[in-house]
Enzyme design. Sequence first.
Site, PDB file in Angstrom:
ATOM      1  N   SER A 192       9.933   5.248   1.855  1.00 24.73           N
ATOM      2  CA  SER A 192       9.462   5.334   0.467  1.00 24.73           C
ATOM      3  C   SER A 192      10.601   4.925  -0.458  1.00 24.73           C
ATOM      4  O   SER A 192      11.778   5.154  -0.155  1.00 24.73           O
ATOM      5  CB  SER A 192       9.038   6.763   0.129  1.00 24.73           C
ATOM      6  OG  SER A 192       8.789   6.912  -1.260  1.00 24.73           O
TER       7      SER A 192
ATOM      8  N   TYR B  93      10.822  15.617   0.388  1.00 23.10           N
ATOM      9  CA  TYR B  93      10.225  14.304   0.638  1.00 23.10           C
ATOM     10  C   TYR B  93      11.257  13.193   0.461  1.00 23.10           C
ATOM     11  O   TYR B  93      11.411  12.328   1.333  1.00 23.10           O
ATOM     12  CB  TYR B  93       9.040  14.082  -0.300  1.00 23.10           C
ATOM     13  CG  TYR B  93       8.336  12.761  -0.101  1.00 23.10           C
ATOM     14  CD1 TYR B  93       7.418  12.594   0.929  1.00 23.10           C
ATOM     15  CD2 TYR B  93       8.578  11.686  -0.950  1.00 23.10           C
ATOM     16  CE1 TYR B  93       6.755  11.383   1.115  1.00 23.10           C
ATOM     17  CE2 TYR B  93       7.932  10.481  -0.780  1.00 23.10           C
ATOM     18  CZ  TYR B  93       7.023  10.331   0.251  1.00 23.10           C
ATOM     19  OH  TYR B  93       6.383   9.123   0.444  1.00 23.10           O
TER      20      TYR B  93
END
Length: 256
Positions: free
Chosen positions: A148, A162
Amino acid sequence: MKNLFDVNGKVAVVTGGSRGIGAMIARGFVENGVKTYITARREEELQATVSELAQIGQCIGIPSDLSTMDGVIAFAAAVSAAEEKVHILVNNAGTTWGADIDVFPESGWDKTMDLNVKSLFFLTQKLLPALRSASAKDDPARVINIGSINGLTHPHMNNYAYSASKAAVHHLTRHLGADLAPQGVNVNAIAPGFFPSKMTAHLLDHESEMGALFPCGRLGNAEDVAGTAIYLSARASAWLTGQTIALDGGAVAASG
């Protein structure tokens, strides 16, 4: 050079393949002649995606819970029992958790790290025999990890576990890319920017305004991520390993 992007006849495994980016990649594979296994925890959702993609080509669903080692081992065993060779493994399954730093829970941290990093590593490990078997001299087997841009730049959200997990995915990609290339397995990553998905649904009320903030003027779509995954799976990328591609419409480049 006419067949540089041909993936027809290969076998792929896509985790988290029932929805979002995983389903987009799975559809791209199936439409281009790849026999594609997808997995997800919710069996009803998984079978709905399988039914849709099976009308186009070969798509097989295997329910699993990759958040535990038992689930990783069971899924790898099921794939290995069905296929001697796996040409492509897409480690896409993931989760997130958001909370202010003062109250961020250990349970949210562990859940995110276990699925996003630990299961990715051990599923790759368990499927290495099938990946090595699929490797050809000029066309290695491929592992594609889904990272990401939150693991590349400050996410401006309170998703601490995350962003840390995705940074770990990017570094693990570099490490495995160097270690496994001599064994005929190339490992690369895609770091997506903003793609419409269940994980980002709460942000889509102003999709057009958000798209205008990106240098390319729009959000990502299925063709963008499927095309990148096909490139990373095809002869065209045979000399590429250990790299992370920011697929983000220019967001990281413009971040300063």
